[in-house]
Structures are given as structure tokens and as C-alpha cells.
Design an enzyme around this catalytic site. Structure first.
Site: not given
Length: 387
Positions: A109, A197
Site C-alpha cells: 500500500y 493512493e
């Protein structure tokens, strides 16, 4: 302003960030053609909506034949996809992204955002990438890494290496990761982003780092500097009332309550919503008509508020500074008559010519409830929804 995944990846490619080979499709035939153009025997068909959680909601499908591509596209296009981020109404799928599949060995992530309290850009990373990153953040915060970027020096090499070490990357992946991270930081700053993101950032069997999914939000206040990005805005993904308000030059955000709010000034609007909540009500929207509101502006605002079927009462809270209260009262009266409002309207006026404005409301012959103050207005609006 949010970008679609395919738009975000086009932006990533401009900064040499690796992404899977993919093609946009707006019809079943397009999707089949895209799969035929992408080498391999398996593909991923991804719904393009402005919401996370698409995978869990069935919006991302792994297909292993052209027939399955056709079936997946038929099942998604034109349908409303409801995820945990856009519930309960969901969003209509009008576009698909068809991509190649990759031999994935690890999922990470990675994100960048503006921390308002620190007034800095913060890089966040975790070795636990994928669909359950929210649960990881909630239950295992120690697995979340972060680096705060200095506004003058930006993201420096040692910070990139710190994150690479924290993610447990192999030695040969540290330099490519640092290069990717600095490219993302440059992209973030160049385009005035509020969020970038990548979830997941994958490591393939060959050791390559690839942005498998990407979400980008651009700061609305900076869009005048980025005309090309502004033109990519997909209004079909926004609340229809918000799109109408934007066209009318009004600041409107839809909420889930039943008391419509019309206020001049963002701070006063926030205070109004707080008081509604304090007295047991729920605001249906944030709506700032601005300091120079006219009768035409007020009429447009009423129409936008009334487009929400959940609204049971309207609270108008105006401070007459730039615009006199009698002019505002005139606009409210004209708007109520034109729109033909059938629900209670509570009005609180304060400022220049306030007594004249209140008298005009009383003499209008309309069912307008004049409030003595802000607290009184909030209480009367809440009470009106319970009649």
C-alpha cells in the site's frame, strides 16, 4: 475533484510510473475489442466509478476467455454499483477498464496526502496492501509507515529508503522504489493533488514494481491552474444537485438529513449545521449562497434544496452584511412564490436593515416562519420536521 482509475493511470504514465497495459471500454463490443488487443489469455475487467471497495462489491472481475469478458461487461455496464464508500445509492457504471493480468508476488500500500494539522505532504506505506488496508489501519496501526515531507526539501532520498526498508523490499528493488516514490511526489506537487493512493502497488515475479490500482483527487481550489485535468471531471459520478449548484456558482454538498440549509458564508453554514444537530435534527446539505446573494441566486438555491426528496423543512440563515436584509427578504419572498414551496421555511435574518427585512417577511402573506435568533431558528426547523 476525483479522477477515474484510467485517468489516474494516464497521469502516472506521464511520470514514468509503471502501470498494467489496459484499454478503456464504453460498450460490450469495446471491452471485447480491448481484450483482443491486450496480449494474454486472462484479463481484469474493472468498473470505473468514483468509489473505493469496487472489488468487494463485484466491480472488478477476473476473466479467462473472450466470452467471460463479454459477460462481465454486460453485467457491469449501465448497472448501479454500490460499495461501502458510496452506499446506499451507489453509482452507475458507464465505463470499464480492461487490463492485462500480472504474476503478482506481493501487494503493498502506498499513498500521499496533505496533513492539514502538520501543513505537510505525508507519505504513507504498508506491507499489508490490498482490499483490507482499512482494517489493517484500524486494528494493526503499527504496520502503517509514514514519512513527513519538508515543504522546501520535498521527499528526500533517505525517507524513500526508510520506507523501502520498512516494507522489506529486496536490495535490488530499493533504488527503483525510491525513483517511483520521488516521481509520485513530483506528480503530487505539479498537479496540486489532495490525495494519491496506489492500492495495491504490486511486485511481480520479475521483481518489477507496478501500480495495479490508483486513486487521485485534485484540489478543487487549484483547478484553474490545471485546465486539462478540470476537463476530465465526470459530473455523472457526482450528486446531480451538486452538479447543478456548481453550474449556478453555488457551494453545495449533499448530506443525509431532512433539513435543507441555505446560508451565506461557509463558517456560518457550518455553525448552522452544528446547531441543527445540537437540537436533535439532521442537515440535508451544506449550501453557501455567498455574500452577494440575489433574488435569482436564492431561487436557484431553493430549487436545488427541493430536488432532495428527503427535505422536510428549510432553514434560511442570512447575515446581511454585503447584501441588505430587505433585499434578501425580497429574494426569499420572490423565490418562495416562484417555486411554490409546500414545506415549512424558517428564516433567520440579521444585519443591515434587519427589521425592515423581517417586516417584509411578516407582510408577505406566505407561510414563512421568522426566527428571532440562530438558536431559535434551529429549534423551529427541527420542530417543523416532526409535525
Amino acid at each position: 475533484m476525483n479522477l477515474h482509475e484510467f485517468q489516474s493511470k494516464q497521469l502516472l504514465q506521464q511520470y514514468a510510473i509503471p502501470v498494467p497495459h489496459g484499454q478503456l471500454a464504453t460498450s460490450v463490443a469495446n471491452a471485447v475489442g480491448a481484450a483482443n488487443n491486450i496480449p494474454g489469455s486472462a484479463w481484469v475487467v474493472k468498473a470505473q466509478i468514483h468509489a473505493g471497495g469496487r472489488g468487494k462489491a463485484g466491480g472488478v472481475k477476473l476473466v479467462k476467455s473472450i466470452a467471460e469478458v463479454e459477460a462481465a461487461a454486460s453485467a457491469l455496464l449501465g448497472k448501479t454499483l454500490v460499495t461501502y464508500q458510496n452506499a446506499p445509492d451507489g453509482q452507475i457504471v458507464q465505463q470499464l477498464l480492461v487490463e492485462e493480468t500480472l504474476d503478482i508476488r506481493r501487494e503493498l500500500y502506498l499513498s500521499m496526502l496533505v496533513d492539514r494539522s502538520l501543513e505537510r505532504i505525508v507519505v504513507i506505506a504498508s506491507a499489508a496492501g490490498g482490499m483490507d488496508i482499512e482494517e489493517i489501519a484500524q486494528h494493526h496501526p503499527e504496520q502503517i509507515l509514514q514519512e513527513v515531507c519538508d515543504p522546501f526539501n520535498g521527499l528526500v532520498d533517505y525517507q524513500a529508503r526508510n520506507l523501502a526498508f520498512g516494507l522489506g523490499l529486496a536490495n535490488e528493488q530499493i533504488a527503483p522504489f525510491a525513483k517511483l516514490l520521488k516521481g509520485l511526489y513530483q506528480l503530487f506537487c505539479d498537479n496540486d493533488l489532495s490525495l494519491l493512493e496506489i492500492n495495491p502497488l504490486v511486485i511481480t515475479a520479475s521483481g518489477a514494481l507496478v501500480a495495479l490500482d490508483c486513486k487521485i483527487s485534485v484540489d478543487d481550489n487549484a483547478l484553474y491552474r490545471h485546465k486539462a485535468l478540470a476537463e476530465q471531471r465526470d459530473w455523472s459520478q457526482d450528486d446531480a444537485k451538486e452538479a447543478v449548484a456548481h453550474a449556478a456558482g453555488l457551494n453545495y454538498i449533499a448530506l443525509n438529513g431532512n433539513i435543507g440549509c441555505m446560508v451565506n458564508g461557509a463558517g456560518l453554514a457550518m455553525a448552522t449545521m452544528d446547531l441543527i444537530k445540537l437540537h436533535g435534527g439532521a442537515p440535508a446539505n451544506f449550501l453557501d449562497v455567498g455574500g452577494g446573494a440575489t433574488a435569482q441566486t436564492v431561487t436557484k438555491a431553493f430549487k436545488i434544496i427541493l430536488a432532495d426528496a428527503n427535505v422536510k423543512a428549510i432553514l434560511v440563515n442570512i447575515f446581511g452584511g454585503i447584501m441588505r436584509c430587505d433585499i434578501i427578504a425580497e429574494g426569499i419572498i420572490a423565490a418562495v412564490r416562484e417555486v411554490g414551496i409546500q414545506i415549512p421555511v424558517v428564516v433567520r435574518l440579521e444585519g443591515t436593515n434587519v427589521e425592515l427585512g423581517r417586516q417584509m417577511l411578516r407582510d408577505s402573506g406566505l407561510s414563512i416562519i421568522s426566527a428571532a435568533g440562530l438558536t431559535d431558528a434551529a429549534q423551529q426547523a427541527v420542530a417543523a420536521t416532526k409535525v
